[in-house]
Design a protein around this motif. Sequence first.
Motif, PDB file in Angstrom:
ATOM      1  N   TYR A 130       1.045  -1.266  -0.064  1.00 25.40           N
ATOM      2  CA  TYR A 130      -0.171   0.273   0.130  1.00 25.40           C
ATOM      3  C   TYR A 130       0.937   1.641   0.460  1.00 25.40           C
ATOM      4  O   TYR A 130       0.337   2.586  -0.901  1.00 25.40           O
ATOM      5  CB  TYR A 130      -0.775   0.096   1.506  1.00 25.40           C
ATOM      6  N   LEU A 131       1.592   1.462   0.910  1.00 23.83           N
ATOM      7  CA  LEU A 131       2.767   2.473   1.214  1.00 23.83           C
ATOM      8  C   LEU A 131       3.698   2.718  -0.971  1.00 23.83           C
ATOM      9  O   LEU A 131       3.519   3.882  -1.012  1.00 23.83           O
ATOM     10  CB  LEU A 131       4.002   2.304   1.881  1.00 23.83           C
ATOM     11  N   ARG A 132       3.860   1.722  -1.474  1.00 21.25           N
ATOM     12  CA  ARG A 132       4.470   1.926  -2.206  1.00 21.25           C
ATOM     13  C   ARG A 132       2.941   2.713  -3.685  1.00 21.25           C
ATOM     14  O   ARG A 132       3.717   3.354  -4.182  1.00 21.25           O
ATOM     15  CB  ARG A 132       5.281   0.754  -2.560  1.00 21.25           C
ATOM     16  N   LEU A 133       2.203   1.645  -3.421  1.00 16.09           N
ATOM     17  CA  LEU A 133       1.098   1.903  -4.109  1.00 16.09           C
ATOM     18  C   LEU A 133       1.279   3.872  -4.164  1.00 16.09           C
ATOM     19  O   LEU A 133       1.095   4.624  -5.005  1.00 16.09           O
ATOM     20  CB  LEU A 133      -0.205   1.129  -3.989  1.00 16.09           C
ATOM     21  N   LEU A 134       0.804   4.109  -2.734  1.00 14.55           N
ATOM     22  CA  LEU A 134       0.766   5.779  -2.877  1.00 14.55           C
ATOM     23  C   LEU A 134       1.251   6.412  -3.385  1.00 14.55           C
ATOM     24  O   LEU A 134       1.371   7.513  -3.588  1.00 14.55           O
ATOM     25  CB  LEU A 134       0.496   5.413  -1.004  1.00 14.55           C
ATOM     26  N   GLY A 135       2.822   5.735  -2.941  1.00 13.07           N
ATOM     27  CA  GLY A 135       4.017   6.954  -2.878  1.00 13.07           C
ATOM     28  C   GLY A 135       3.460   7.210  -5.014  1.00 13.07           C
ATOM     29  O   GLY A 135       3.386   8.391  -5.490  1.00 13.07           O
ATOM     30  N   ARG A 136       3.894   5.899  -5.699  1.00  9.58           N
ATOM     31  CA  ARG A 136       3.445   5.777  -7.096  1.00  9.58           C
ATOM     32  C   ARG A 136       1.880   6.820  -7.398  1.00  9.58           C
ATOM     33  O   ARG A 136       2.245   8.130  -8.055  1.00  9.58           O
ATOM     34  CB  ARG A 136       2.917   5.114  -7.712  1.00  9.58           C
ATOM     35  N   VAL A 137       0.987   6.727  -6.919  1.00 11.46           N
ATOM     36  CA  VAL A 137      -0.137   7.566  -6.668  1.00 11.46           C
ATOM     37  C   VAL A 137      -0.043   9.469  -6.656  1.00 11.46           C
ATOM     38  O   VAL A 137       0.484   9.864  -7.617  1.00 11.46           O
ATOM     39  CB  VAL A 137      -1.546   7.069  -5.979  1.00 11.46           C
ATOM     40  N   LEU A 138       1.370   9.764  -5.420  1.00 15.00           N
ATOM     41  CA  LEU A 138       1.357  11.009  -5.186  1.00 15.00           C
ATOM     42  C   LEU A 138       2.571  11.668  -6.320  1.00 15.00           C
ATOM     43  O   LEU A 138       2.319  13.090  -6.468  1.00 15.00           O
ATOM     44  CB  LEU A 138       1.596  10.982  -3.716  1.00 15.00           C
ATOM     45  N   ARG A 139       3.150  10.637  -6.612  1.00 14.82           N
ATOM     46  CA  ARG A 139       3.741  11.359  -7.668  1.00 14.82           C
ATOM     47  C   ARG A 139       3.534  10.977  -9.185  1.00 14.82           C
ATOM     48  O   ARG A 139       4.130  11.009 -10.697  1.00 14.82           O
ATOM     49  CB  ARG A 139       5.442   9.927  -8.050  1.00 14.82           C
ATOM     50  N   GLY A 140       2.210  10.666  -9.275  1.00 14.07           N
ATOM     51  CA  GLY A 140       1.847  11.031 -10.662  1.00 14.07           C
ATOM     52  C   GLY A 140       1.692   9.473 -11.785  1.00 14.07           C
ATOM     53  O   GLY A 140       1.634   9.598 -12.718  1.00 14.07           O
ATOM     54  N   GLU A 141       2.808   8.656 -10.903  1.00 13.90           N
ATOM     55  CA  GLU A 141       3.175   7.427 -11.717  1.00 13.90           C
ATOM     56  C   GLU A 141       1.629   6.253 -12.324  1.00 13.90           C
ATOM     57  O   GLU A 141       1.888   5.305 -12.443  1.00 13.90           O
ATOM     58  CB  GLU A 141       4.382   6.903 -11.277  1.00 13.90           C
ATOM     59  N   ALA A 142       1.029   7.122 -10.403  1.00 10.85           N
ATOM     60  CA  ALA A 142      -0.287   5.392 -10.822  1.00 10.85           C
ATOM     61  C   ALA A 142      -1.707   6.476 -10.604  1.00 10.85           C
ATOM     62  O   ALA A 142      -2.139   7.024 -10.497  1.00 10.85           O
ATOM     63  CB  ALA A 142      -0.151   4.629  -9.139  1.00 10.85           C
ATOM     64  N   ASP A 143      -2.682   5.437 -11.147  1.00 10.83           N
ATOM     65  CA  ASP A 143      -4.596   5.784 -10.678  1.00 10.83           C
ATOM     66  C   ASP A 143      -4.504   5.971  -9.457  1.00 10.83           C
ATOM     67  O   ASP A 143      -4.938   5.083  -8.693  1.00 10.83           O
ATOM     68  CB  ASP A 143      -5.108   5.633 -11.963  1.00 10.83           C
ATOM     69  N   PRO A 144      -4.811   7.018  -8.983  1.00 12.08           N
ATOM     70  CA  PRO A 144      -5.598   7.696  -7.926  1.00 12.08           C
ATOM     71  C   PRO A 144      -6.238   6.297  -7.228  1.00 12.08           C
ATOM     72  O   PRO A 144      -6.664   5.996  -6.266  1.00 12.08           O
ATOM     73  CB  PRO A 144      -6.561   8.997  -7.652  1.00 12.08           C
ATOM     74  N   LYS A 145      -7.568   5.780  -8.542  1.00  8.37           N
ATOM     75  CA  LYS A 145      -8.865   4.910  -8.209  1.00  8.37           C
ATOM     76  C   LYS A 145      -8.006   3.740  -7.568  1.00  8.37           C
ATOM     77  O   LYS A 145      -8.662   2.682  -7.003  1.00  8.37           O
ATOM     78  CB  LYS A 145      -9.355   4.622  -9.895  1.00  8.37           C
ATOM     79  N   GLU A 146      -6.717   3.429  -8.078  1.00 11.27           N
ATOM     80  CA  GLU A 146      -5.860   2.043  -6.776  1.00 11.27           C
ATOM     81  C   GLU A 146      -5.946   1.741  -5.989  1.00 11.27           C
ATOM     82  O   GLU A 146      -6.444   1.064  -5.449  1.00 11.27           O
ATOM     83  CB  GLU A 146      -4.932   1.760  -8.276  1.00 11.27           C
ATOM     84  N   ILE A 147      -6.050   3.277  -4.938  1.00 12.19           N
ATOM     85  CA  ILE A 147      -6.096   3.186  -3.716  1.00 12.19           C
ATOM     86  C   ILE A 147      -7.683   2.557  -3.308  1.00 12.19           C
ATOM     87  O   ILE A 147      -7.839   1.826  -2.494  1.00 12.19           O
ATOM     88  CB  ILE A 147      -6.061   4.682  -3.133  1.00 12.19           C
ATOM     89  N   ALA A 148      -8.110   3.891  -3.699  1.00  9.46           N
ATOM     90  CA  ALA A 148      -9.768   3.270  -3.795  1.00  9.46           C
ATOM     91  C   ALA A 148      -9.804   1.297  -3.833  1.00  9.46           C
ATOM     92  O   ALA A 148     -10.511   0.856  -3.164  1.00  9.46           O
ATOM     93  CB  ALA A 148     -10.943   4.210  -4.658  1.00  9.46           C
ATOM     94  N   GLU A 149      -9.681   0.964  -4.741  1.00  8.51           N
ATOM     95  CA  GLU A 149      -9.623  -0.189  -5.403  1.00  8.51           C
ATOM     96  C   GLU A 149      -9.023  -1.297  -4.914  1.00  8.51           C
ATOM     97  O   GLU A 149      -9.596  -2.559  -3.852  1.00  8.51           O
ATOM     98  CB  GLU A 149      -9.047  -0.280  -6.760  1.00  8.51           C
ATOM     99  N   SER A 150      -7.970  -0.260  -3.505  1.00  9.86           N
ATOM    100  CA  SER A 150      -7.229  -1.026  -2.603  1.00  9.86           C
ATOM    101  C   SER A 150      -7.703  -1.974  -1.013  1.00  9.86           C
ATOM    102  O   SER A 150      -7.677  -2.333  -0.559  1.00  9.86           O
ATOM    103  CB  SER A 150      -5.668  -0.396  -2.840  1.00  9.86           C
ATOM    104  N   SER A 151      -8.926  -0.362  -1.113  1.00  5.42           N
ATOM    105  CA  SER A 151      -9.498  -0.872   0.096  1.00  5.42           C
ATOM    106  C   SER A 151      -9.585  -1.578   1.639  1.00  5.42           C
ATOM    107  O   SER A 151      -9.240  -2.195   2.212  1.00  5.42           O
ATOM    108  CB  SER A 151     -10.834   0.400   0.066  1.00  5.42           C
ATOM    109  N   GLU A 152      -9.856  -2.920   0.380  1.00  2.00           N
ATOM    110  CA  GLU A 152     -10.355  -4.163   1.124  1.00  2.00           C
ATOM    111  C   GLU A 152      -8.971  -4.568   1.739  1.00  2.00           C
ATOM    112  O   GLU A 152      -8.966  -5.415   2.823  1.00  2.00           O
ATOM    113  CB  GLU A 152     -11.467  -5.101   0.719  1.00  2.00           C
ATOM    114  N   ARG A 153      -8.166  -4.696   0.520  1.00  2.00           N
ATOM    115  CA  ARG A 153      -7.049  -5.855   0.724  1.00  2.00           C
ATOM    116  C   ARG A 153      -6.290  -5.032   1.670  1.00  2.00           C
ATOM    117  O   ARG A 153      -5.778  -5.930   2.049  1.00  2.00           O
ATOM    118  CB  ARG A 153      -6.367  -5.290  -0.396  1.00  2.00           C
ATOM    119  N   PHE A 154      -6.239  -3.573   1.277  1.00  2.00           N
ATOM    120  CA  PHE A 154      -4.725  -2.923   2.727  1.00  2.00           C
ATOM    121  C   PHE A 154      -5.767  -2.359   4.111  1.00  2.00           C
ATOM    122  O   PHE A 154      -4.843  -2.200   4.982  1.00  2.00           O
ATOM    123  CB  PHE A 154      -4.304  -2.193   1.944  1.00  2.00           C
TER     124      PHE A 154
END
Length: 197
Positions: A130-154
Amino acid sequence: MNTNKNANETATTRGNALLTRSAEAETCADPSSVMTLLGESSGAAGFTSYRSTFATGAVGAPAHFHTKAAELFFVISGSLQVLVGEEITVLNAGDFLAVPPHTPHAFAAAPGREADVMFVFTPGMDRFDYLRLLGRVLRGEADPKEIAESSERFDNHYVDSPVWRAALESAKAEAAKAEAVKTAAADSEAKKAEAAK
């Protein structure tokens, strides 16, 4: 002694002990903080631990809660502004906070301050991903929707908090005011220096 190594993590284990050397710890960075991934293990007795250093006034996490894990905060240095439920408090160096499951919380460096904070989740749930994903989103390297989609997993469930929004707006206004005072002082010094020539 067992050494587990992969591209993202270096840790040494003996029995159930886990050792991560500072020089070998993976880091994740975003525009306002650096997270040092210290260690994690899954299962009922597991944990996730990382250290975050926040730039002056940096915003950490928006209001959210966890259903399975408690989140522990220990402020190493600086000051961290924290929402717990509907209350906002400031944690200073040496302060400790434990937030139980189902409790909305959020955090940011206190207005005008930096913060260096140790975080521990228990039980652990492979939160480093999750922290890796968050960093990618904040740097513009991943879609913010991935955070919402990962709510149950993390186990990160975001909520709206008018109290936290108001605190962040107030902090932003204080920072703008401080910057205006700083700029005015610099302009005044420049005019004095010019007049002295």
